[in-house]
Design a protein around this motif. Structure first.
Motif, PDB file in Angstrom:
ATOM      1  N   ALA A 116      53.584  36.423  45.009  1.00  0.00           N
ATOM      2  CA  ALA A 116      52.517  35.970  44.111  1.00  0.00           C
ATOM      3  C   ALA A 116      51.170  36.584  44.498  1.00  0.00           C
ATOM      4  O   ALA A 116      50.406  37.030  43.636  1.00  0.00           O
ATOM      5  N   LEU A 117      50.869  36.620  45.795  1.00  0.00           N
ATOM      6  CA  LEU A 117      49.601  37.205  46.245  1.00  0.00           C
ATOM      7  C   LEU A 117      49.528  38.698  45.915  1.00  0.00           C
ATOM      8  O   LEU A 117      48.465  39.203  45.536  1.00  0.00           O
ATOM      9  N   SER A 118      50.648  39.400  46.049  1.00  0.00           N
ATOM     10  CA  SER A 118      50.670  40.829  45.719  1.00  0.00           C
ATOM     11  C   SER A 118      50.389  41.041  44.244  1.00  0.00           C
ATOM     12  O   SER A 118      49.639  41.950  43.866  1.00  0.00           O
ATOM     13  N   ALA A 119      50.990  40.210  43.401  1.00  0.00           N
ATOM     14  CA  ALA A 119      50.772  40.336  41.959  1.00  0.00           C
ATOM     15  C   ALA A 119      49.315  40.126  41.596  1.00  0.00           C
ATOM     16  O   ALA A 119      48.735  40.880  40.807  1.00  0.00           O
ATOM     17  N   VAL A 120      48.691  39.102  42.191  1.00  0.00           N
ATOM     18  CA  VAL A 120      47.288  38.820  41.883  1.00  0.00           C
ATOM     19  C   VAL A 120      46.377  39.931  42.418  1.00  0.00           C
ATOM     20  O   VAL A 120      45.416  40.337  41.756  1.00  0.00           O
ATOM     21  N   ARG A 121      46.691  40.443  43.600  1.00  0.00           N
ATOM     22  CA  ARG A 121      45.888  41.523  44.181  1.00  0.00           C
ATOM     23  C   ARG A 121      45.893  42.767  43.290  1.00  0.00           C
ATOM     24  O   ARG A 121      44.905  43.500  43.211  1.00  0.00           O
ATOM     25  N   LEU A 122      47.007  43.022  42.633  1.00  0.00           N
ATOM     26  CA  LEU A 122      47.147  44.238  41.839  1.00  0.00           C
ATOM     27  C   LEU A 122      46.538  44.118  40.449  1.00  0.00           C
ATOM     28  O   LEU A 122      46.348  45.133  39.768  1.00  0.00           O
ATOM     29  N   LEU A 123      46.230  42.904  40.010  1.00  0.00           N
ATOM     30  CA  LEU A 123      45.660  42.733  38.672  1.00  0.00           C
ATOM     31  C   LEU A 123      44.273  43.382  38.606  1.00  0.00           C
ATOM     32  O   LEU A 123      43.408  43.086  39.433  1.00  0.00           O
ATOM     33  N   PRO A 124      44.031  44.256  37.648  1.00  0.00           N
ATOM     34  CA  PRO A 124      42.711  44.908  37.538  1.00  0.00           C
ATOM     35  C   PRO A 124      41.612  43.896  37.244  1.00  0.00           C
ATOM     36  O   PRO A 124      41.761  43.027  36.384  1.00  0.00           O
ATOM     37  N   GLY A 125      40.531  43.987  37.987  1.00  0.00           N
ATOM     38  CA  GLY A 125      39.366  43.150  37.710  1.00  0.00           C
ATOM     39  C   GLY A 125      39.404  41.767  38.315  1.00  0.00           C
ATOM     40  O   GLY A 125      38.410  41.040  38.241  1.00  0.00           O
ATOM     41  N   PHE A 126      40.521  41.374  38.944  1.00  0.00           N
ATOM     42  CA  PHE A 126      40.582  40.028  39.524  1.00  0.00           C
ATOM     43  C   PHE A 126      39.716  40.004  40.785  1.00  0.00           C
ATOM     44  O   PHE A 126      39.864  40.860  41.653  1.00  0.00           O
ATOM     45  N   PRO A 127      38.805  39.043  40.918  1.00  0.00           N
ATOM     46  CA  PRO A 127      37.876  39.019  42.073  1.00  0.00           C
ATOM     47  C   PRO A 127      38.601  38.771  43.394  1.00  0.00           C
ATOM     48  O   PRO A 127      39.199  37.715  43.595  1.00  0.00           O
ATOM     49  N   HIS A 128      38.516  39.732  44.296  1.00  0.00           N
ATOM     50  CA  HIS A 128      39.190  39.609  45.585  1.00  0.00           C
ATOM     51  C   HIS A 128      38.600  38.483  46.430  1.00  0.00           C
ATOM     52  O   HIS A 128      39.311  37.866  47.231  1.00  0.00           O
ATOM     53  N   SER A 129      37.310  38.219  46.287  1.00  0.00           N
ATOM     54  CA  SER A 129      36.675  37.177  47.090  1.00  0.00           C
ATOM     55  C   SER A 129      37.277  35.801  46.813  1.00  0.00           C
ATOM     56  O   SER A 129      37.383  34.968  47.725  1.00  0.00           O
ATOM     57  N   VAL A 130      37.667  35.563  45.569  1.00  0.00           N
ATOM     58  CA  VAL A 130      38.299  34.286  45.227  1.00  0.00           C
ATOM     59  C   VAL A 130      39.628  34.146  45.967  1.00  0.00           C
ATOM     60  O   VAL A 130      39.962  33.076  46.497  1.00  0.00           O
ATOM     61  N   ILE A 131      40.398  35.248  46.020  1.00  0.00           N
ATOM     62  CA  ILE A 131      41.679  35.229  46.737  1.00  0.00           C
ATOM     63  C   ILE A 131      41.433  35.008  48.229  1.00  0.00           C
ATOM     64  O   ILE A 131      42.104  34.190  48.871  1.00  0.00           O
ATOM     65  N   ASN A 132      40.474  35.747  48.789  1.00  0.00           N
ATOM     66  CA  ASN A 132      40.217  35.672  50.228  1.00  0.00           C
ATOM     67  C   ASN A 132      39.795  34.269  50.647  1.00  0.00           C
ATOM     68  O   ASN A 132      40.336  33.698  51.610  1.00  0.00           O
TER      69      ASN A 132
END
Length: 227
Positions: free
Chosen positions: A135-151
């Motif tokens: 799931a994390l890999s999928a979200v990381r690869l989405l264009p434009g998704f803010p990485h700071s929110v994931i981190n």
């Protein structure tokens, strides 16, 4: 005396809880309100690109930016414009991974006082169940998704580093190479060339889709085994 210490800790808790959302909002403001002249930063960087210490400096600045939830896209642009796709992708991957891990522990440290409340909530169980490597890999690869929110989200929820780190490396590695290649081609093409094209977005969307399909398949297999 002990009661005073406890009261001070309780008084300090609301301030800590406001720091993380405050940094996220500040990062969004810097990015979307264009508070920094990125082109001027790029022009200044051109004068130092030939020095051996400049790539490590860009990497460290990218780590600092992601740690504080600031947009790291400027360093992706600088790397893509000033360096060949291979070295630029390495800078992006190392800077993104370092910044993600630093932000993970930074947010985890600031959210210590909220841990018991978070882990006891139903939302935590849902997010933790969907915070695996796929799931994390999928979200990381989405264009434009803010990485700071994931981190920050991964740090607050204390998601396992065994999933967080590899997913982050894959996300920044793949994105970094594709973005660096696209920027390199655009800066050497005609003025009418566009950076965001279907050829750039398609691989990221396809890879993200494959990870999501794998996630759904794994969830289905687990449900069938539990019956």
């Amino acid at each position: 005396m002990d009661e005073l210490v406890v009261k001070e800790k309780k008084r300090g808790l609301p301030l800590k809880t406001l720091i993380l959302p405050g940094l996220l909002l500040a990062g969004i403001a810097v990015q979307y309100l264009e508070l920094v002249d990125w082109f001027e930063v790029l022009e200044i960087s051109r004068g130092y690109a030939h020095h051996w210490w400049f790539p490590p400096l860009i990497t460290l600045l990218m780590i600092l930016a992601y740690t504080l939830a600031l947009p790291g896209s400027i360093f992706i642009w600088i790397s893509g414009v000033l360096f060949m796709p291979g070295p630029a992708a390495l800078i992006i991957a190392l800077g993104g991974l370092g910044g993600a891990v630093a932000a993970y522990f930074f947010s985890r440290r600031l959210s210590d006082g909220m841990t018991s409340r978070i882990t006891n909530s139903p939302l935590f169980a849902i997010l933790q169940r969907h915070g695996d490597f796929v799931a994390l890999s999928a979200v990381r690869l989405l264009p434009g998704f803010p990485h700071s929110v994931i981190n920050y989200g991964a740090g607050i929820l204390q998601l396992p580093l065994t999933a967080f780190v590899p997913a982050t490396l894959i996300g920044f590695g793949v994105k970094g190479y594709l973005y660096a290649t696209a920027i390199h081609q655009v800066t050497r093409a005609d003025e009418g060339a566009r950076f965001v094209t279907w050829q750039l977005l398609a691989p990221l969307l396809i890879l993200a889709g494959l990870f999501l399909v794998a996630k759904l398949y794994m969830a289905r297999r687990l449900r069938s085994r539990s019956r």
